[in-house]
Design an enzyme around this catalytic site. Structure first.
Site, short mmCIF file in Angstrom:
data_model
loop_
_atom_site.label_atom_id
_atom_site.label_comp_id
_atom_site.label_asym_id
_atom_site.label_seq_id
_atom_site.Cartn_x
_atom_site.Cartn_y
_atom_site.Cartn_z
N SER A 1 0.86 -1.37 -0.11
CA SER A 1 -0.11 0.07 -0.23
C SER A 1 0.61 0.90 0.30
CB SER A 1 -0.99 -0.22 1.26
OG SER A 1 -0.60 1.23 1.37
N TYR B 1 -1.46 -0.93 10.21
CA TYR B 1 -1.81 -1.28 8.77
C TYR B 1 -0.28 -0.46 8.35
CZ TYR B 1 -4.02 -1.75 3.77
OH TYR B 1 -3.92 -1.97 2.72
P1 NDP Z 1 -11.25 -6.30 0.33
O1 NDP Z 1 -11.47 -5.70 1.90
O2 NDP Z 1 -12.39 -5.63 -0.11
O3 NDP Z 1 -11.05 -7.48 0.99
C1 NDP Z 1 -10.15 -8.60 1.90
C2 NDP Z 1 -10.05 -9.62 1.38
O4 NDP Z 1 -9.36 -10.44 2.62
C3 NDP Z 1 -11.45 -10.57 1.67
O5 NDP Z 1 -12.07 -11.43 0.66
C4 NDP Z 1 -11.47 -10.61 3.60
O6 NDP Z 1 -12.22 -11.78 3.98
C5 NDP Z 1 -10.18 -11.35 3.28
N1 NDP Z 1 -9.49 -11.16 4.64
C6 NDP Z 1 -9.35 -10.32 5.56
N2 NDP Z 1 -9.18 -10.94 6.75
C7 NDP Z 1 -9.32 -12.29 6.77
C8 NDP Z 1 -8.59 -13.35 7.36
N3 NDP Z 1 -8.18 -13.12 9.51
N4 NDP Z 1 -8.13 -14.60 7.08
C9 NDP Z 1 -8.47 -14.75 5.15
N5 NDP Z 1 -8.95 -13.59 5.15
C10 NDP Z 1 -8.96 -12.64 4.98
O7 NDP Z 1 -10.20 -5.57 0.29
P2 NDP Z 1 -9.25 -5.41 -0.84
O8 NDP Z 1 -9.69 -6.24 -2.10
O9 NDP Z 1 -9.31 -3.47 -1.34
O10 NDP Z 1 -7.43 -4.98 -0.41
C11 NDP Z 1 -6.72 -6.41 -0.84
C12 NDP Z 1 -5.21 -5.97 -0.82
O11 NDP Z 1 -5.14 -4.80 -1.57
C13 NDP Z 1 -5.48 -5.60 1.00
O12 NDP Z 1 -3.62 -6.30 1.32
C14 NDP Z 1 -4.82 -3.85 0.61
O13 NDP Z 1 -4.48 -4.14 1.95
C15 NDP Z 1 -4.27 -3.87 -0.64
N6 NDP Z 1 -4.64 -2.70 -0.98
C16 NDP Z 1 -6.03 -2.04 -1.11
C17 NDP Z 1 -5.99 -1.14 -2.15
C18 NDP Z 1 -7.46 -0.41 -1.41
O14 NDP Z 1 -8.29 0.62 -1.85
N7 NDP Z 1 -8.64 -1.28 -2.41
C19 NDP Z 1 -4.89 0.58 -2.19
C20 NDP Z 1 -3.89 -0.04 -1.23
C21 NDP Z 1 -3.35 -1.51 -0.82
P3 NDP Z 1 -13.99 -11.20 4.56
O15 NDP Z 1 -14.64 -11.17 2.78
O16 NDP Z 1 -14.54 -12.62 4.16
O17 NDP Z 1 -14.10 -10.29 4.99
#
Ligand code: NDP
Length: 248
Positions: free
Chosen positions: A152, A165
């Site tokens: 990020s 984070y």
């Molecule tokens: P979302 O919150 O939309 O999706 C995250 C996913 O991770 C979900 O499917 C969630 O599961 C899963 N997850 C969370 N906690 C756990 C856990 N304990 N065990 C297993 N699975 C877990 O996030 P994004 O798609 O936005 O983000 C994806 C990646 O991109 C992340 O690493 C984020 O830090 C990074 N990122 C995103 C940005 C953005 O603007 N969106 C910007 C910069 C980085 P569930 O659905 O069941 O909760």
């Protein structure tokens, strides 16, 4: 750079995606499968993984697998058992997209809840490091495995009030670079970092509740970069950080 991955560029590859049930991970799973990969969908909400499974089979892609796992509580033994099944069923692992993460609090460190701190570090950092270590033997069995760590902007440059984070992503970038340095001459595995930047997902909406989501790019728009880093076009990339600027 304009990049378009070849159709079928992931055929014959088995790829593990964490956080596959929602957001960017869901889109990457659908996209990798559409390009021929057998995808292993790991996440904590089984119903979401099942919905992605159904979409993948509906689009006619190779049959995926589902691994329900909560990275906040998963122990090394559970990850080892998953690795054993991957070896038995697929004989190797060609790629990992470490994508799952949680946001935690956005408050000054002085006010940060320490249980939340531990949970964020567990999901975003420790589980990723440990899982990568445990998967290493099956990654070595692939001719050209790719491991992508999702960072990020606040991981590249730590930012006030982003707490665990920010620290977890900063450390994750360090881990990716350490592995790249350590293994570049002794393995065929490449380790790279992908910072997707602001993307229209549930996490982004939680982080910026007043932002108009329609001003953000969609996860689908990022997929050329996700495909590049996962298929053999990126064989020469090692220890690099990629952002959507690469696509511009
Ligand atoms: P979302 O919150 O939309 O999706 C995250 C996913 O991770 C979900 O499917 C969630 O599961 C899963 N997850 C969370 N906690 C756990 C856990 N304990 N065990 C297993 N699975 C877990 O996030 P994004 O798609 O936005 O983000 C994806 C990646 O991109 C992340 O690493 C984020 O830090 C990074 N990122 C995103 C940005 C953005 O603007 N969106 C910007 C910069 C980085 P569930 O659905 O069941 O909760």
């Amino acid at each position: 750079m304009t990049y378009s991955a070849a159709n079928g560029c992931l055929e014959g590859k088995t790829i593990l995606i964490t956080g596959a049930g929602d957001g960017i991970g869901r889109q990457a799973s659908l996209t990798y499968a559409a390009h021929g990969a057998t995808v292993i969908l790991l996440g904590r909400t089984t119903s979401k993984l099942e919905a992605v499974y159904d979409e993948i089979t509906h689009q006619g892609s190779p049959e995926p697998a589902i691994v329900p796992m909560d990275l906040a509580s998963a122990q090394p033994l559970e990850m080892q058992e998953m690795t054993d099944v991957i070896l038995e069923k697929y004989t190797k692992l060609d790629g990992v997209l470490h994508n799952a993460a949680i946001l935690g609090d956005r408050v000054p460190v002085e006010h940060y809840d320490m249980n939340t701190w531990l949970r964020v570090m567990q999901v975003n950092l420790n589980a990723v490091c440990i899982m990568t270590r445990i998967l290493m033997p099956v990654l070595r069995l692939a001719p050209s495995a790719s491991v992508i760590f999702t960072s990020s902007g606040v991981g590249t440059m730590p930012r006030a009030y982003w707490g665990a984070y920010s620290v977890s992503k900063y450390a994750l970038e360090g881990y990716a670079k350490l592995l790249a340095d350590e293994m570049q001459n002794t393995s065929d595995i490449r380790f790279n970092i992908l910072n997707p930047g602001g993307t229209r997902t549930r996490m982004r909406a939680a982080a910026f509740p007043t932002e108009n989501p329609m001003t953000l790019k969609t996860a689908d728009e990022l997929m050329p970069l996700y495909l590049y880093l996962m298929n053999d076009d990126s064989l020469s990339e090692q220890g690099q950080t990629f952002t959507p600027d690469w696509l511009a």
